[in-house]
Scaffold this motif. Sequence first.
Motif, PDB file in Angstrom:
ATOM      1  N   ALA A 165      28.791  37.303  28.815  1.00 45.06           N
ATOM      2  CA  ALA A 165      30.013  37.970  28.354  1.00 45.06           C
ATOM      3  C   ALA A 165      29.717  39.396  27.904  1.00 45.06           C
ATOM      4  O   ALA A 165      30.485  40.322  28.203  1.00 45.06           O
ATOM      5  N   ALA A 166      28.607  39.578  27.196  1.00 45.05           N
ATOM      6  CA  ALA A 166      28.243  40.922  26.728  1.00 45.05           C
ATOM      7  C   ALA A 166      27.974  41.851  27.902  1.00 45.05           C
ATOM      8  O   ALA A 166      28.401  43.018  27.900  1.00 45.05           O
ATOM      9  N   GLU A 167      27.290  41.337  28.932  1.00 47.51           N
ATOM     10  CA  GLU A 167      27.004  42.160  30.112  1.00 47.51           C
ATOM     11  C   GLU A 167      28.281  42.556  30.841  1.00 47.51           C
ATOM     12  O   GLU A 167      28.381  43.654  31.409  1.00 47.51           O
ATOM     13  N   PHE A 168      29.287  41.681  30.822  1.00 45.73           N
ATOM     14  CA  PHE A 168      30.573  41.988  31.449  1.00 45.73           C
ATOM     15  C   PHE A 168      31.358  43.022  30.627  1.00 45.73           C
ATOM     16  O   PHE A 168      31.882  43.992  31.164  1.00 45.73           O
ATOM     17  N   LEU A 169      31.397  42.830  29.324  1.00 41.52           N
ATOM     18  CA  LEU A 169      32.206  43.696  28.453  1.00 41.52           C
ATOM     19  C   LEU A 169      31.692  45.127  28.396  1.00 41.52           C
ATOM     20  O   LEU A 169      32.475  46.072  28.243  1.00 41.52           O
ATOM     21  N   VAL A 170      30.401  45.311  28.505  1.00 40.71           N
ATOM     22  CA  VAL A 170      29.834  46.647  28.357  1.00 40.71           C
ATOM     23  C   VAL A 170      30.257  47.565  29.507  1.00 40.71           C
ATOM     24  O   VAL A 170      30.097  48.787  29.433  1.00 40.71           O
ATOM     25  N   GLN A 171      30.818  46.996  30.567  1.00 36.17           N
ATOM     26  CA  GLN A 171      31.268  47.793  31.701  1.00 36.17           C
ATOM     27  C   GLN A 171      32.645  48.421  31.476  1.00 36.17           C
ATOM     28  O   GLN A 171      33.064  49.278  32.246  1.00 36.17           O
ATOM     29  N   PHE A 172      33.356  48.032  30.410  1.00 33.64           N
ATOM     30  CA  PHE A 172      34.698  48.552  30.161  1.00 33.64           C
ATOM     31  C   PHE A 172      34.633  50.002  29.682  1.00 33.64           C
ATOM     32  O   PHE A 172      33.719  50.386  28.929  1.00 33.64           O
ATOM     33  N   SER A 173      35.619  50.796  30.086  1.00 37.77           N
ATOM     34  CA  SER A 173      35.721  52.173  29.608  1.00 37.77           C
ATOM     35  C   SER A 173      35.918  52.171  28.098  1.00 37.77           C
ATOM     36  O   SER A 173      36.706  51.382  27.565  1.00 37.77           O
ATOM     37  N   GLY A 174      35.216  53.046  27.431  1.00 39.65           N
ATOM     38  CA  GLY A 174      35.329  53.151  25.980  1.00 39.65           C
ATOM     39  C   GLY A 174      34.362  52.286  25.212  1.00 39.65           C
ATOM     40  O   GLY A 174      34.234  52.421  23.985  1.00 39.65           O
ATOM     41  N   VAL A 175      33.652  51.384  25.911  1.00 43.95           N
ATOM     42  CA  VAL A 175      32.698  50.502  25.233  1.00 43.95           C
ATOM     43  C   VAL A 175      31.322  51.159  25.225  1.00 43.95           C
ATOM     44  O   VAL A 175      30.785  51.506  26.273  1.00 43.95           O
ATOM     45  N   HIS A 176      30.774  51.322  24.042  1.00 46.85           N
ATOM     46  CA  HIS A 176      29.442  51.907  23.915  1.00 46.85           C
ATOM     47  C   HIS A 176      28.367  50.853  24.107  1.00 46.85           C
ATOM     48  O   HIS A 176      27.449  51.008  24.898  1.00 46.85           O
ATOM     49  N   GLN A 177      28.486  49.754  23.364  1.00 43.94           N
ATOM     50  CA  GLN A 177      27.585  48.634  23.520  1.00 43.94           C
ATOM     51  C   GLN A 177      28.243  47.381  22.968  1.00 43.94           C
ATOM     52  O   GLN A 177      29.245  47.458  22.255  1.00 43.94           O
ATOM     53  N   VAL A 178      27.688  46.233  23.320  1.00 43.07           N
ATOM     54  CA  VAL A 178      28.234  44.957  22.870  1.00 43.07           C
ATOM     55  C   VAL A 178      27.103  44.151  22.233  1.00 43.07           C
ATOM     56  O   VAL A 178      26.018  44.013  22.810  1.00 43.07           O
ATOM     57  N   PHE A 179      27.361  43.632  21.041  1.00 42.55           N
ATOM     58  CA  PHE A 179      26.368  42.834  20.320  1.00 42.55           C
ATOM     59  C   PHE A 179      26.755  41.366  20.406  1.00 42.55           C
ATOM     60  O   PHE A 179      27.869  40.987  20.027  1.00 42.55           O
ATOM     61  N   SER A 180      25.867  40.544  20.898  1.00 46.70           N
ATOM     62  CA  SER A 180      26.110  39.096  20.910  1.00 46.70           C
ATOM     63  C   SER A 180      25.561  38.493  19.630  1.00 46.70           C
ATOM     64  O   SER A 180      24.576  38.974  19.061  1.00 46.70           O
ATOM     65  N   ALA A 181      26.210  37.416  19.185  1.00 49.18           N
ATOM     66  CA  ALA A 181      25.775  36.761  17.945  1.00 49.18           C
ATOM     67  C   ALA A 181      24.328  36.296  18.055  1.00 49.18           C
ATOM     68  O   ALA A 181      23.552  36.425  17.105  1.00 49.18           O
ATOM     69  N   GLU A 219      29.333  32.321  10.477  1.00 51.12           N
ATOM     70  CA  GLU A 219      30.521  31.483  10.329  1.00 51.12           C
ATOM     71  C   GLU A 219      31.803  32.295  10.201  1.00 51.12           C
ATOM     72  O   GLU A 219      32.900  31.727  10.279  1.00 51.12           O
ATOM     73  N   ARG A 220      31.693  33.615  10.013  1.00 48.25           N
ATOM     74  CA  ARG A 220      32.884  34.429   9.785  1.00 48.25           C
ATOM     75  C   ARG A 220      33.048  35.568  10.788  1.00 48.25           C
ATOM     76  O   ARG A 220      34.105  36.187  10.853  1.00 48.25           O
ATOM     77  N   SER A 221      32.006  35.844  11.541  1.00 50.57           N
ATOM     78  CA  SER A 221      32.046  36.919  12.523  1.00 50.57           C
ATOM     79  C   SER A 221      32.193  36.328  13.925  1.00 50.57           C
ATOM     80  O   SER A 221      31.990  35.136  14.140  1.00 50.57           O
ATOM     81  N   GLY A 222      32.536  37.187  14.891  1.00 51.10           N
ATOM     82  CA  GLY A 222      32.753  36.731  16.245  1.00 51.10           C
ATOM     83  C   GLY A 222      31.470  36.498  17.017  1.00 51.10           C
ATOM     84  O   GLY A 222      30.369  36.864  16.571  1.00 51.10           O
ATOM     85  N   ASP A 223      31.610  35.895  18.209  1.00 52.77           N
ATOM     86  CA  ASP A 223      30.461  35.713  19.097  1.00 52.77           C
ATOM     87  C   ASP A 223      30.042  37.025  19.734  1.00 52.77           C
ATOM     88  O   ASP A 223      28.885  37.204  20.097  1.00 52.77           O
ATOM     89  N   LEU A 224      30.997  37.943  19.851  1.00 54.61           N
ATOM     90  CA  LEU A 224      30.750  39.229  20.502  1.00 54.61           C
ATOM     91  C   LEU A 224      31.388  40.337  19.672  1.00 54.61           C
ATOM     92  O   LEU A 224      32.557  40.246  19.298  1.00 54.61           O
ATOM     93  N   ILE A 225      30.602  41.334  19.340  1.00 52.76           N
ATOM     94  CA  ILE A 225      31.103  42.478  18.590  1.00 52.76           C
ATOM     95  C   ILE A 225      31.050  43.694  19.508  1.00 52.76           C
ATOM     96  O   ILE A 225      29.990  44.053  20.021  1.00 52.76           O
ATOM     97  N   GLN A 250      28.734  21.603  28.459  1.00 50.03           N
ATOM     98  CA  GLN A 250      27.270  21.637  28.324  1.00 50.03           C
ATOM     99  C   GLN A 250      26.696  22.986  28.792  1.00 50.03           C
ATOM    100  O   GLN A 250      25.685  23.059  29.494  1.00 50.03           O
ATOM    101  N   ILE A 251      27.379  24.045  28.347  1.00 51.71           N
ATOM    102  CA  ILE A 251      26.927  25.406  28.644  1.00 51.71           C
ATOM    103  C   ILE A 251      26.093  25.896  27.474  1.00 51.71           C
ATOM    104  O   ILE A 251      26.462  25.705  26.303  1.00 51.71           O
ATOM    105  N   ASN A 252      24.980  26.532  27.757  1.00 44.86           N
ATOM    106  CA  ASN A 252      24.154  27.095  26.693  1.00 44.86           C
ATOM    107  C   ASN A 252      24.893  28.258  26.032  1.00 44.86           C
ATOM    108  O   ASN A 252      25.306  29.206  26.700  1.00 44.86           O
ATOM    109  N   LEU A 253      25.092  28.164  24.718  1.00 41.86           N
ATOM    110  CA  LEU A 253      25.905  29.159  24.008  1.00 41.86           C
ATOM    111  C   LEU A 253      25.316  30.555  24.110  1.00 41.86           C
ATOM    112  O   LEU A 253      26.039  31.525  24.346  1.00 41.86           O
ATOM    113  N   SER A 254      24.019  30.682  23.940  1.00 42.05           N
ATOM    114  CA  SER A 254      23.411  32.012  24.003  1.00 42.05           C
ATOM    115  C   SER A 254      23.533  32.606  25.403  1.00 42.05           C
ATOM    116  O   SER A 254      23.725  33.811  25.564  1.00 42.05           O
TER     117      SER A 254
END
Length: 521
Positions: A403-419, A441-447, A393-397
């Motif tokens: 997750a996007a806020e966590f991923l953007v901290q990685f080296s080499g990541v410019h930005q992260v787009f959430s669905a 339906e065909r793309s990921g939750d995080l780009i 019962q976690i809110n998907l958005s």
Amino acid sequence: MKKGLLTYILLLTLGGLQAQPATPRLVVSLTIDQLRSDYLENFSALYGEQGFKRLMREGRFYSQLTFDFSKPDRSSAIASLFTGTTPSVHGIVGNQWLNTSTLNTKSCVDDADFMGNYTSQSSSAMQMLTTNVPDELKIQTGSKALVYAIAPFRDAAILSAGHAADCALWLDESTGKWCSTTYYPEFPAWVGQYNEQRSPAYTIKNQSWEPTLPPGQYIYLQGTQEGAFKYTPSDDRVNLYRKYCTTPLINDEVNKLAEELLSHTTIGYDSTPDYLALTYYAGGYDHQSGTDHSIEIQDTYLRLDRSVAQLISLLDRKVGMQNVLLCISSTGYTDYEALEPKKYRLPSGDFYLNRCAALLNVYLMATYGEGQYIEAYNDQQIYLNHKLIEEKQINLSDIQEKAAEFLVQFSGVHQVFSANKLLVSNGNSTWEHTRNGFYPERSGDLIIDVLPGWTVIHENNPAQNYVVNKAIVPAPLIIFGTGIQAATLRTPISAKCLAPTLAGALHIRAPNASEAFSLDF
């Protein structure tokens, strides 16, 4: 006075009628995979007078065709060109995408409901969610129009043919024979006869691709590129036909089958307009990146020019160029170029998608409790486990944003787009570009948008490693035929303009999701 006025009005009326362009008996759309405007112009000294030079001299040459979505490839580009919209609407987000049911990648034209003709592949156009120009031509002529497609590649043949075509033909990578799918209503008998006598399965044998000219006659020579090259696909018997399709020799094979089609059908012969979709290849051998202006690239364009000249001659002999509208377009991308970052001290690094996904899962477990939150990852995209998220019962958005806020901290990541944000927010042009290439339906939750110059590493399959290059590829569009006003235009035009332009030339309505106006020529 009245008589003179009537005569004047009559002359104006007749003049207006004469100015209306006649409907072509045959539209030929030639899509050249990875064709570049800069190479097309830079290598013009190598060309004859009846190929590209004639097209640019007598046709309408747009040097800057742009695709309004991120990361175009062959499939997404072809679908966009002939539907007049973007992957966010027509659904073809790439050559393949992740099937979230099986967690395996699937081709954009896979369809288990239809068998193959001369191939083991099961295919259809059903995953393209809108009509394209050939579909509309079929609909509006009551299926009287003939529609065929010929391409080296399955996705190119099917997506350019559309849903309602008579037949789409491509070269089977396992057998070297021209094949199709039972999705289309016919598999012509003449194709079967051609396969047993003149298909690449019987003709290429040990055929190799090597320089057409002595090395000194090429325009640009760089470093080790001064020496001759030679590629013999048959050296690799397992991948023979797949590699053969990545040489410029395959374009002549497309022409040969097109000649058979024109000889065995009535396409282009009557007043009902018909449609022929062809695809050529202009990329690197076996999709390898090459140095700009190397002899291989120059020889590709030299051979390409000759193939185009042969096609024009063929159409003139069989149909008459006065009855043909020829449109040449590009897929708007190139295979990723190899870089030597250490040699030139370029900003660079390695981005490991699998390690990134593993660390993200650890973070989400620390935040939401135990579980496998990452279902899969593919092509800079991460797919979340929606079933687990729903059970907890976690809110998907919310979880997407964390997750996007966590991923953007990685080296080499410019930005992260959430669905979620792609679907509901109005961001800047980068967000719009990404959103246009996104289909829920065909793309990921995080780009994940990786910095240019960085290498995306696939540890389980190093052959899929690539260097991120965000530079715009200069892509051409050439329209050639009777009544076309010759011009060279440098103003950027959207790829979405092509479908309504072809529809206008055929005097039919544009595809049902077309988003742009037609070009004026």
